[in-house]
Design a protein around this motif. Structure first.
Motif, PDB file in Angstrom:
ATOM      1  N   ASN A 169     -47.600  34.826-127.571  1.00  0.00           N
ATOM      2  CA  ASN A 169     -48.462  35.536-126.620  1.00  0.00           C
ATOM      3  C   ASN A 169     -48.377  37.050-126.761  1.00  0.00           C
ATOM      4  O   ASN A 169     -48.259  37.775-125.786  1.00  0.00           O
ATOM      5  CB  ASN A 169     -48.096  35.126-125.187  1.00  0.00           C
ATOM      6  N   ILE A 170     -48.445  37.524-128.012  1.00  0.00           N
ATOM      7  CA  ILE A 170     -48.524  38.966-128.199  1.00  0.00           C
ATOM      8  C   ILE A 170     -49.987  39.391-128.239  1.00  0.00           C
ATOM      9  O   ILE A 170     -50.883  38.602-128.524  1.00  0.00           O
ATOM     10  CB  ILE A 170     -47.795  39.431-129.474  1.00  0.00           C
ATOM     11  N   ASP A 171     -50.211  40.678-127.944  1.00  0.00           N
ATOM     12  CA  ASP A 171     -51.559  41.236-127.968  1.00  0.00           C
ATOM     13  C   ASP A 171     -51.556  42.539-128.771  1.00  0.00           C
ATOM     14  O   ASP A 171     -52.149  42.623-129.833  1.00  0.00           O
ATOM     15  CB  ASP A 171     -52.050  41.464-126.539  1.00  0.00           C
ATOM     16  N   THR A 172     -50.813  43.541-128.278  1.00  0.00           N
ATOM     17  CA  THR A 172     -50.755  44.833-128.958  1.00  0.00           C
ATOM     18  C   THR A 172     -49.429  45.044-129.702  1.00  0.00           C
ATOM     19  O   THR A 172     -49.249  46.074-130.348  1.00  0.00           O
ATOM     20  CB  THR A 172     -50.924  45.981-127.942  1.00  0.00           C
ATOM     21  N   PHE A 173     -48.504  44.120-129.607  1.00  0.00           N
ATOM     22  CA  PHE A 173     -47.173  44.232-130.220  1.00  0.00           C
ATOM     23  C   PHE A 173     -47.305  44.620-131.688  1.00  0.00           C
ATOM     24  O   PHE A 173     -47.950  43.916-132.467  1.00  0.00           O
ATOM     25  CB  PHE A 173     -46.436  42.899-130.075  1.00  0.00           C
ATOM     26  N   HIS A 174     -46.681  45.742-132.078  1.00  0.00           N
ATOM     27  CA  HIS A 174     -46.952  46.320-133.395  1.00  0.00           C
ATOM     28  C   HIS A 174     -45.692  46.963-133.973  1.00  0.00           C
ATOM     29  O   HIS A 174     -45.414  48.132-133.725  1.00  0.00           O
ATOM     30  CB  HIS A 174     -48.068  47.371-133.266  1.00  0.00           C
ATOM     31  N   PRO A 175     -44.898  46.217-134.742  1.00  0.00           N
ATOM     32  CA  PRO A 175     -43.740  46.814-135.409  1.00  0.00           C
ATOM     33  C   PRO A 175     -44.175  47.635-136.625  1.00  0.00           C
ATOM     34  O   PRO A 175     -45.100  47.257-137.348  1.00  0.00           O
ATOM     35  CB  PRO A 175     -42.910  45.602-135.838  1.00  0.00           C
ATOM     36  N   GLU A 176     -43.482  48.732-136.831  1.00  0.00           N
ATOM     37  CA  GLU A 176     -43.719  49.542-138.028  1.00  0.00           C
ATOM     38  C   GLU A 176     -43.234  48.796-139.268  1.00  0.00           C
ATOM     39  O   GLU A 176     -43.823  48.853-140.335  1.00  0.00           O
ATOM     40  CB  GLU A 176     -42.979  50.864-137.870  1.00  0.00           C
ATOM     41  N   VAL A 177     -42.111  48.095-139.112  1.00  0.00           N
ATOM     42  CA  VAL A 177     -41.542  47.271-140.181  1.00  0.00           C
ATOM     43  C   VAL A 177     -41.328  45.872-139.624  1.00  0.00           C
ATOM     44  O   VAL A 177     -40.681  45.705-138.590  1.00  0.00           O
ATOM     45  CB  VAL A 177     -40.200  47.843-140.679  1.00  0.00           C
ATOM     46  N   SER A 178     -41.872  44.873-140.283  1.00  0.00           N
ATOM     47  CA  SER A 178     -41.650  43.481-139.883  1.00  0.00           C
ATOM     48  C   SER A 178     -40.923  42.765-141.014  1.00  0.00           C
ATOM     49  O   SER A 178     -40.917  43.223-142.158  1.00  0.00           O
ATOM     50  CB  SER A 178     -42.978  42.771-139.585  1.00  0.00           C
ATOM     51  N   ALA A 179     -40.314  41.635-140.687  1.00  0.00           N
ATOM     52  CA  ALA A 179     -39.668  40.807-141.712  1.00  0.00           C
ATOM     53  C   ALA A 179     -39.794  39.344-141.309  1.00  0.00           C
ATOM     54  O   ALA A 179     -39.587  39.000-140.144  1.00  0.00           O
ATOM     55  CB  ALA A 179     -38.203  41.182-141.884  1.00  0.00           C
ATOM     56  N   ILE A 180     -40.160  38.498-142.265  1.00  0.00           N
ATOM     57  CA  ILE A 180     -40.131  37.049-142.078  1.00  0.00           C
ATOM     58  C   ILE A 180     -39.180  36.514-143.145  1.00  0.00           C
ATOM     59  O   ILE A 180     -39.442  36.631-144.342  1.00  0.00           O
ATOM     60  CB  ILE A 180     -41.512  36.398-142.218  1.00  0.00           C
ATOM     61  N   LEU A 181     -38.067  35.958-142.717  1.00  0.00           N
ATOM     62  CA  LEU A 181     -37.001  35.589-143.643  1.00  0.00           C
ATOM     63  C   LEU A 181     -37.264  34.280-144.367  1.00  0.00           C
ATOM     64  O   LEU A 181     -36.911  34.114-145.532  1.00  0.00           O
ATOM     65  CB  LEU A 181     -35.674  35.491-142.879  1.00  0.00           C
ATOM     66  N   ASN A 182     -37.852  33.321-143.689  1.00  0.00           N
ATOM     67  CA  ASN A 182     -38.119  31.995-144.241  1.00  0.00           C
ATOM     68  C   ASN A 182     -38.916  31.219-143.212  1.00  0.00           C
ATOM     69  O   ASN A 182     -38.920  31.586-142.026  1.00  0.00           O
ATOM     70  CB  ASN A 182     -36.802  31.252-144.563  1.00  0.00           C
ATOM     71  N   ILE A 183     -39.574  30.162-143.655  1.00  0.00           N
ATOM     72  CA  ILE A 183     -40.275  29.270-142.725  1.00  0.00           C
ATOM     73  C   ILE A 183     -40.012  27.835-143.158  1.00  0.00           C
ATOM     74  O   ILE A 183     -40.469  27.392-144.218  1.00  0.00           O
ATOM     75  CB  ILE A 183     -41.794  29.541-142.672  1.00  0.00           C
ATOM     76  N   THR A 184     -39.230  27.123-142.351  1.00  0.00           N
ATOM     77  CA  THR A 184     -38.962  25.712-142.582  1.00  0.00           C
ATOM     78  C   THR A 184     -39.203  24.970-141.270  1.00  0.00           C
ATOM     79  O   THR A 184     -39.237  25.591-140.206  1.00  0.00           O
ATOM     80  CB  THR A 184     -37.513  25.489-143.065  1.00  0.00           C
ATOM     81  N   PRO A 185     -39.376  23.657-141.304  1.00  0.00           N
ATOM     82  CA  PRO A 185     -39.755  22.927-140.080  1.00  0.00           C
ATOM     83  C   PRO A 185     -38.777  23.126-138.933  1.00  0.00           C
ATOM     84  O   PRO A 185     -37.568  22.997-139.098  1.00  0.00           O
ATOM     85  CB  PRO A 185     -39.771  21.466-140.548  1.00  0.00           C
ATOM     86  N   ASP A 186     -39.304  23.472-137.769  1.00  0.00           N
ATOM     87  CA  ASP A 186     -38.509  23.623-136.552  1.00  0.00           C
ATOM     88  C   ASP A 186     -39.457  23.647-135.359  1.00  0.00           C
ATOM     89  O   ASP A 186     -40.628  24.010-135.491  1.00  0.00           O
ATOM     90  CB  ASP A 186     -37.696  24.919-136.606  1.00  0.00           C
ATOM     91  N   HIS A 187     -38.954  23.276-134.215  1.00  0.00           N
ATOM     92  CA  HIS A 187     -39.721  23.317-132.963  1.00  0.00           C
ATOM     93  C   HIS A 187     -41.053  22.561-133.051  1.00  0.00           C
ATOM     94  O   HIS A 187     -42.047  22.959-132.460  1.00  0.00           O
ATOM     95  CB  HIS A 187     -39.991  24.765-132.556  1.00  0.00           C
ATOM     96  N   MET A 188     -41.028  21.432-133.777  1.00  0.00           N
ATOM     97  CA  MET A 188     -42.252  20.647-133.859  1.00  0.00           C
ATOM     98  C   MET A 188     -42.643  20.087-132.490  1.00  0.00           C
ATOM     99  O   MET A 188     -43.825  19.829-132.227  1.00  0.00           O
ATOM    100  CB  MET A 188     -42.093  19.499-134.870  1.00  0.00           C
ATOM    101  N   ASP A 189     -41.644  19.910-131.612  1.00  0.00           N
ATOM    102  CA  ASP A 189     -41.949  19.413-130.269  1.00  0.00           C
ATOM    103  C   ASP A 189     -42.750  20.439-129.469  1.00  0.00           C
ATOM    104  O   ASP A 189     -43.487  20.079-128.561  1.00  0.00           O
ATOM    105  CB  ASP A 189     -40.660  19.057-129.527  1.00  0.00           C
ATOM    106  N   ARG A 190     -42.631  21.701-129.806  1.00  0.00           N
ATOM    107  CA  ARG A 190     -43.339  22.770-129.099  1.00  0.00           C
ATOM    108  C   ARG A 190     -44.678  23.100-129.767  1.00  0.00           C
ATOM    109  O   ARG A 190     -45.698  23.220-129.106  1.00  0.00           O
ATOM    110  CB  ARG A 190     -42.457  24.024-129.063  1.00  0.00           C
ATOM    111  N   HIS A 191     -44.651  23.269-131.092  1.00  0.00           N
ATOM    112  CA  HIS A 191     -45.834  23.763-131.792  1.00  0.00           C
ATOM    113  C   HIS A 191     -46.743  22.660-132.322  1.00  0.00           C
ATOM    114  O   HIS A 191     -47.911  22.925-132.651  1.00  0.00           O
ATOM    115  CB  HIS A 191     -45.416  24.694-132.933  1.00  0.00           C
ATOM    116  N   GLY A 192     -46.223  21.456-132.431  1.00  0.00           N
ATOM    117  CA  GLY A 192     -47.081  20.328-132.773  1.00  0.00           C
ATOM    118  C   GLY A 192     -47.274  20.070-134.252  1.00  0.00           C
ATOM    119  O   GLY A 192     -47.425  18.928-134.667  1.00  0.00           O
ATOM    120  N   SER A 193     -47.295  21.129-135.083  1.00  0.00           N
ATOM    121  CA  SER A 193     -47.497  20.946-136.519  1.00  0.00           C
ATOM    122  C   SER A 193     -46.876  22.110-137.272  1.00  0.00           C
ATOM    123  O   SER A 193     -46.658  23.196-136.717  1.00  0.00           O
ATOM    124  CB  SER A 193     -48.996  20.877-136.858  1.00  0.00           C
TER     125      SER A 193
END
Length: 448
Positions: A169-193
Motif C-alpha cells: 500500500n505505497i503511493d509516493t514512497f520513493h527511495p533514492e537507492v533500492s535493493a531487492i536481494l532475491n525472490i523465492t516463494p513465501d507468504h503464499m497464504d497472503r499473496h495468493g500466487s
C-alpha cells in the motif's frame, strides 16, 4: 481543517504511526479488530497529553465517514472486510512506510527480498552510522519508520527494511537507492500466487526514476529479467561471476567495480557472518552504501566489525563440544536452506511451525546429507515428517514443545556436532513471533 486519520493495528507499526500523526497535528483514531484489547493498555502507549481516539471490534460506518485516510499495519491482510469497506468508501489505504515517507526528510535507501533483508539492512545501517552524523535504521527490522520520521533532517540518511506486506500500500514512497536481494516463494497464504508476491516486492522501485539506483542479485532469474527493463540505474551483485560495474565474489574475495576499475574489498574469511548467502548480503550492502555516498575505505573498515544479526544463524554457545545455533529468522524453506548450508558439522535440526502453504521438498533435499536427526514441532510437523519419510529420512521425531525439542537435541548431539534451530516456518501458533521463539530456544540451550 484538521485531518482525521484512521490507524489500523495496535502493535509497533500502528502505535508508531499514531504517535507520529498526532505530532503533526492530525486527529487520530486507533482501530483494532480485537475487541478484547484493553483500552487502558493502549492508552498507556501514548504518554503525552495528546492521545488518539480508540475503536475496537467492528469498525463503524460513522468512523469510516469521518476519516480522510487509513494507515494500515503490515500484519493486516488486504482481504480484511473493513479494508474493503474503506476502499468502497473512497478512503485511501496507506502502509505505515508510506505515512512515514510523507513526513520524513533526508535521503532514503530501502531493502527488500525474501531472505537476507535484516542482515543487509543492519549492515548498511552500521556503515551509514560510521560515516554520517545523522543516520537511521527503520522498518521491518524492528523500529517503526514512523517512530523516527519526525527526527530526520535534510542531512539525514536512512536505510529501511521493507517487507511485501509494507509495500502493498505505497503511493509516493520513493527511495533514492533500492535493493531487492532475491525472490523465492513465501507468504503464499497472503499473496495468493508467486506472480503477485513478485509484483509486490518489485513495487520498491515504483516511483524511482533514471536518477535513482536499484541494487539487484544477478543470480536471481526473476530479478535479472526485471532489472533489464528498469528505467533506473541498476547495480548488480553476484556470488558466481563477474558483473561489470557491480560487486561480485572472485574466489574468496569480494570485489567492487562500482568506481570503474577492479577493487578488492574484503576476504570473506574476515567477515563474522557465515555462509554464501551472507557473502551476497555483504555484497549488496557494499553496493547500497556506496550508492548512498559512503567511501569504500569506510565500507571496508566496517565490514569485518559487523556481528551477525540476532536469530539469523546466531552462534549461541558450545556445550560438551556441541555448537548451538539460533536461526529462528529462517521462517521459510529458502531461508532455512541457507541456514543448513552454513553448518560445517553433522547437525541435529529443529524445525517446523506455522503453515504458510510452503513447499518443503527442496529444503528437505538440502538437509538430507547434512542432518543426522530431524526434530519437528508445530502445525507443520506431521506434514513435513510425511514428506521427509518419502524422501528417505529415517531419523526424525515429532515433539510437542520447544523444551522437548531442545532436550532431545542435547541427548542426540555428540561431540563435534551442531544443533540448529532453523524452522523453515513462521512462529505463529506456538510463539508471538520469531524473536520470542529464538529467545526461548537460547534460554533452554543455556540452562544447565
Amino acid at each position: 481543517m484538521e485531518r482525521t486519520i484512521l490507524v489500523a493495528g495496535g502493535g509497533i507499526s500502528g502505535v508508531g504511526a499514531a504517535r507520529m500523526l498526532l505530532e503533526t497535528g492530525a486527529r487520530v483514531i486507533l482501530y483494532d479488530s480485537d475487541e478484547k484489547l484493553e483500552r487502558e493498555a493502549l492508552r498507556a502507549k501514548f504518554p503525552g497529553p495528546t492521545k488518539p481516539e480508540f475503536e475496537l471490534g467492528e469498525l463503524s460506518d460513522e468512523t469510516i465517514g469521518r476519516v480522510s485516510a487509513c494507515v494500515i499495519s503490515p500484519g493486516i491482510p488486504m482481504k480484511a472486510p473493513f479494508v474493503r469497506r474503506l476502499r468502497e468508501a473512497g478512503v485511501p489505504v496507506w502502509s505505515e512506510i508510506e505515512a512515514a515517507f510523507r513526513h520524513a526528510k533526508g535521503r532514503l535507501s530501502a531493502i527488500t527480498g525474501t531472505n537476507g533483508k535484516t542482515t543487509t539492512t543492519a549492515l548498511v545501517g552500521q556503515i551509514l552510522k560510521d560515516y554520517y552524523r545523522s543516520s537511521f535504521v527503520v522498518g521491518n527490522i524492528g523500529t517503526a519508520y514512523t517512530a523516527e520520521a519526525l527526527k530526520m533532517t535534510e542531512a539525514s540518511v536512512t536505510v529501511a527494511e521493507v517487507s511485501s506486506f509494507q509495500l502493498e500500500n505505497i503511493d509516493t514512497f520513493h527511495p533514492e537507492v533500492s535493493a531487492i536481494l532475491n525472490i523465492t516463494p513465501d507468504h503464499m497464504d497472503r499473496h495468493g500466487s508467486m506472480d503477485e508476491y513478485t509484483r509486490v516486492k518489485e513495487l520498491v522501485t515504483k516511483n524511482q526514476t533514471e536518477q535513482d539506483i536499484c541494487v539487484l542479485n544477478y543470480e536471481d532469474e526473476v530479478l535479472r529479467a526485471f532489472g533489464e527493463g528498469l528505467p533506473v540505474q541498476v547495480l548488480w551483485f553476484s556470488g558466481k561471476r563477474r558483473v561489470p560495474g557491480g560487486v561480485y565474489l572472485e574466489g574468496t574475495t569480494i570485489v567492487s567495480e562500482l568506481s570503474g576499475g577492479r577493487e578488492p574489498v574484503i576476504e570473506v574469511k574476515e567477515l563474522q557472518i557465515l555462509g554464501v548467502h551472507n557473502y551476497e548480503n555483504a555484497m549488496a550492502a557494499v553496493a547500497v552504501s556506496y550508492a548512498m555516498g559512503v567511501p569504500m575505505d569506510v565500507i571496508r573498515k566496517t565490514l569485518p566489525e559487523f556481528k551477525p544479526v540476532e536469530h539469523r544463524i546466531e552462534f549461541v554457545t558450545e556445550k560438551n563440544q556441541v555448537a548451538y545455533y539460533n536461526d529462528s529468522k529462517g521462517t521459510n524453506p529458502d531461508a532455512a536452506i541457507q541456514g543448513i548450508r552454513a553448518m560445517e558439522r553433522p547437525t541435529v535440526l529443529i524445525a517446523g511451525g506455522y503453515d504458510k502453504g510452503s513447499d518443503y521438498r527442496e529444503w528437505l533435499l538440502a538437509c538430507k546429507d547434512r542432518v543426522k536427526k530431524l526434530i519437528l514441532l508445530g502445525a507443520t510437523a506431521e506434514k513435513i515428517a510425511e514428506e521427509a519419510r518419502g524422501l528417505g529420512f529415517t531419523d526424525l521425531c515429532v515433539v510437542s514443545s520447544m523444551e522437548e525439542a531442545v532436550k532431545l537435541a542435547k541427548a542426540e548431539a555428540e561431540p563435534g556436532d551442531a544443533v540448529l534451530l532453523s524452522p523453515a516456518c513462521a512462529s505463529w501458533g506456538m510463539f508471538r513471533n520469531y524473536e520470542e521463539r529464538g529467545r526461548i530456544f537460547k534460554e533452554l540451550v543455556r540452562k544447565e
